[in-house]
Motif scaffolding. Structure first.
Motif, short mmCIF file in Angstrom:
data_model
loop_
_atom_site.label_atom_id
_atom_site.label_comp_id
_atom_site.label_asym_id
_atom_site.label_seq_id
_atom_site.Cartn_x
_atom_site.Cartn_y
_atom_site.Cartn_z
N PRO A 4 0.83 -1.21 0.00
CA PRO A 4 0.00 0.00 0.00
C PRO A 4 0.86 1.26 0.00
N ALA A 5 0.38 2.30 -0.65
CA ALA A 5 1.07 3.58 -0.59
C ALA A 5 0.86 4.23 0.77
N ILE A 6 -0.31 4.00 1.36
CA ILE A 6 -0.64 4.57 2.67
C ILE A 6 -1.31 3.49 3.51
N GLU A 7 -0.88 3.39 4.76
CA GLU A 7 -1.47 2.46 5.71
C GLU A 7 -1.79 3.20 7.01
N VAL A 8 -3.04 3.15 7.41
CA VAL A 8 -3.47 3.73 8.68
C VAL A 8 -4.07 2.61 9.51
N THR A 9 -3.54 2.40 10.71
CA THR A 9 -3.94 1.24 11.51
C THR A 9 -4.33 1.65 12.92
N ASP A 10 -5.60 1.50 13.26
CA ASP A 10 -6.12 1.71 14.62
C ASP A 10 -5.67 3.05 15.22
N VAL A 11 -5.74 4.11 14.43
CA VAL A 11 -5.28 5.42 14.91
C VAL A 11 -6.33 6.07 15.80
N VAL A 12 -5.86 6.51 16.96
CA VAL A 12 -6.69 7.23 17.92
C VAL A 12 -6.06 8.59 18.19
N LYS A 13 -6.88 9.64 18.16
CA LYS A 13 -6.41 10.99 18.48
C LYS A 13 -7.51 11.73 19.21
N THR A 14 -7.17 12.30 20.36
CA THR A 14 -8.16 13.04 21.15
C THR A 14 -7.73 14.49 21.32
N PHE A 15 -8.73 15.35 21.43
CA PHE A 15 -8.54 16.75 21.78
C PHE A 15 -9.39 17.02 23.01
N GLY A 16 -8.77 17.03 24.18
CA GLY A 16 -9.54 17.18 25.40
C GLY A 16 -10.47 16.00 25.57
N SER A 17 -11.75 16.28 25.65
CA SER A 17 -12.74 15.21 25.84
C SER A 17 -13.29 14.67 24.53
N VAL A 18 -12.86 15.26 23.40
CA VAL A 18 -13.36 14.85 22.09
C VAL A 18 -12.39 13.86 21.44
N LYS A 19 -12.90 12.70 21.08
CA LYS A 19 -12.08 11.70 20.38
C LYS A 19 -12.25 11.95 18.88
N ALA A 20 -11.29 12.68 18.31
CA ALA A 20 -11.39 13.06 16.90
C ALA A 20 -11.22 11.87 15.98
N LEU A 21 -10.32 10.95 16.33
CA LEU A 21 -10.14 9.72 15.58
C LEU A 21 -10.25 8.57 16.57
N ASP A 22 -11.08 7.60 16.24
CA ASP A 22 -11.40 6.54 17.19
C ASP A 22 -11.16 5.17 16.56
N GLY A 23 -9.87 4.82 16.39
CA GLY A 23 -9.54 3.52 15.83
C GLY A 23 -9.67 3.46 14.32
N VAL A 24 -9.24 4.52 13.63
CA VAL A 24 -9.37 4.58 12.17
C VAL A 24 -8.35 3.66 11.51
N THR A 25 -8.82 2.86 10.57
CA THR A 25 -7.97 1.93 9.82
C THR A 25 -8.38 1.95 8.35
#
Length: 317
Positions: A4-25
């Protein structure tokens, strides 16, 4: 198999109490145009920022051309170009000066940068305005110059974050043409957009993001198929037959009646059923004034998959 040219696996990112990315794959194949679709605050820009090495993640991993965005950021930056939601050009500099400036930042000599600037100004139909201050450019010209700046040094991967926001239809179509040319050159492109028609026109595959999660993915046709087959609309020649038409169509599924337009619509029908429906109407004495079949639009897919609501706004939109 091709990596793959790009692989995103179980990415989590939060800003304070907001989960902007919640296990993106997800993955993007080399030369593929992937559309990221979702409401405001769904996490689209956060994904682009992560892949562009502009933002770290709480957990999970992301790789571009095999390079981890966290541990090998320099290699990732050499492989990518990014056009953000807002033009990054300098209004005081001319169009040509902007491109030379970006070329020099990317390591070109002054001569190489000048030559490349001339090529891009011609390619993006900006030659006549090349020596005018960028601040005098129209919105469409500014977006074309911004995209040209991201291409001063050709890269195999390109991120376009809502590139046509605020453009009029003519300027949007011009930019679509440029993206199609880049696709034909074999670039790997990740495009975020809120314009459903844009995703339908440009993306070979679409990922729908809602509240930081991937809720669906597939080709535009595959996503449309999730909403249903085709809608069949019937306008009887005699409006007094609307109720009779609706009763006949109801045998095949859900029906809506628009009394003002004099149209009855069957929500979901397979092409193989059309002849039987028309025969049943004829047998019931309904003469048709008009009949049409329509596939679901991406707008309908979008509302169906996201519930029509927006996710909480994230810090980066």
């Amino acid at each position: 198999m091709t990596e793959p040219a790009i692989e995103v696996t179980d990415v989590v990112k939060t800003f304070g109490s907001v989960k902007a990315l919640d296990g993106v794959t997800f993955e993007v194949a080399p030369g593929e145009v992937l559309g990221l679709l979702g409401p405001n605050g769904a996490g689209k820009t956060t994904i682009i920022n992560v892949l562009s090495t502009l933002m770290g993640v709480d957990s999970g991993s992301a790789r571009v051309l095999g390079h981890d965005v966290a541990t090998n950021a320099d290699a990732v930056r050499r492989a990518i170009a990014t056009t953000g939601q807002f033009a990054a050009i300098d209004d005081v500099l001319t169009g040509r000066e902007n491109l030379v400036f970006f070329g020099r930042l990317r390591g070109l000599t002054r001569s190489e940068a000048g030559s490349r600037a001339g090529e891009l100004l011609e390619r993006f139909s900006l030659t006549d305005a090349a020596d005018k201050a960028a601040g005098s450019y129209s919105g469409g010209m500014r977006r074309r110059l911004d995209l040209a700046a991201s291409l001063v040094v050709p890269t195999p991967v390109l991120f376009l974050d809502e590139p046509t926001t605020g453009l009029d239809p003519r300027s949007r179509n011009e930019l679509w043409g440029v993206v199609k040319d880049l696709r034909a050159e074999g670039r790997t492109i990740v495009l975020t957009t809120q314009y459903l028609e844009e995703a339908d026109q440009l993306a070979e595959r679409i990922i729908v993001i809602d509240a930081g999660r991937v809720v669906a993915e597939g080709t535009p046709d595959q996503l449309k198929a999730r909403v249903g087959g085709q809608a069949m609309s019937i306008r009887p020649a005699d409006l007094a037959h609307l109720a009779r038409t609706a009763e006949v169509l109801r045998s095949w599924g859900d029906v809506t009646t628009d009394d003002a337009e004099g149209v009855v619509t069957l929500a979901d029908i397979e092409p193989s059923q059309v002849s039987a429906v028309l025969a049943a109407l004829d047998a019931d004495g309904v003469i048709l004034d008009d009949m049409s079949l329509r596939r679901p639009t991406l707008d309908e897919v979008f509302l169906y998959l996201t519930g029509g609501g927006a996710a909480p706004e994230e810090a980066t939109a």
